[in-house]
Design a protein around this motif. Sequence first.
Motif, PDB file in Angstrom:
ATOM      1  N   ARG A  20      81.104  89.373  79.335  1.00 58.21           N
ATOM      2  CA  ARG A  20      80.561  89.206  78.057  1.00 58.21           C
ATOM      3  C   ARG A  20      80.726  90.167  77.152  1.00 58.21           C
ATOM      4  N   LYS A  22      80.029  91.388  72.945  1.00 56.58           N
ATOM      5  CA  LYS A  22      79.277  90.732  71.789  1.00 56.58           C
ATOM      6  C   LYS A  22      80.318  90.666  70.773  1.00 56.58           C
ATOM      7  N   GLN A  43      87.192  85.780  79.273  1.00 56.60           N
ATOM      8  CA  GLN A  43      86.157  86.753  78.657  1.00 56.60           C
ATOM      9  C   GLN A  43      85.303  85.838  77.716  1.00 56.60           C
ATOM     10  N   ARG A  44      83.724  86.100  77.922  1.00 60.62           N
ATOM     11  CA  ARG A  44      83.024  85.390  77.101  1.00 60.62           C
ATOM     12  C   ARG A  44      82.484  86.186  75.800  1.00 60.62           C
ATOM     13  N   SER A  46      79.789  86.481  72.773  1.00 59.34           N
ATOM     14  CA  SER A  46      78.470  86.128  72.321  1.00 59.34           C
ATOM     15  C   SER A  46      78.302  86.379  70.787  1.00 59.34           C
ATOM     16  N   GLN A  50      73.682  84.588  72.319  1.00 59.53           N
ATOM     17  CA  GLN A  50      74.298  83.243  73.018  1.00 59.53           C
ATOM     18  C   GLN A  50      76.003  83.297  73.001  1.00 59.53           C
ATOM     19  N   ASP A  51      76.292  82.858  74.025  1.00 57.77           N
ATOM     20  CA  ASP A  51      77.716  82.627  74.302  1.00 57.77           C
ATOM     21  C   ASP A  51      78.192  81.519  73.308  1.00 57.77           C
ATOM     22  N   VAL A  54      85.266  81.424  74.660  1.00 57.50           N
ATOM     23  CA  VAL A  54      85.773  82.121  75.683  1.00 57.50           C
ATOM     24  C   VAL A  54      87.183  82.219  75.326  1.00 57.50           C
TER      25      VAL A  54
END
Length: 99
Positions: A20, A22, A43-44, A46, A50-51, A54
């Motif tokens: 994750r 930022k 890779q997420r 956010s 909050q996600d 991707v």
Amino acid sequence: MAKSADVTKVLKARRTAGRRWKLEDAKARFSEMVRHAREDGPQRVSVRGQDAVVVMSVEEFERLAPAKPRAPFVEFMESLHLDGLDLGREADDGRDVEL
């Protein structure tokens, strides 16, 4: 010794797969994030905790969302049900231009 390198690579992939980020870190380290997406998996990113999105390799994307077959052009146009619509064109003699 090769086996040790393989184990290290697997452990690294587990640490970074599904990582994750930022949004501000993803923007600042975009090249690194893309490299991880290609080498280690999606890779997420956010936004405000909050996600939001991707980032993944194109190969992973194509595996998950295979391309839909396209209809032939004539079949596509017929499917639009444009009965009565005049798609004809008037003769075009160009236009006057001042030089």
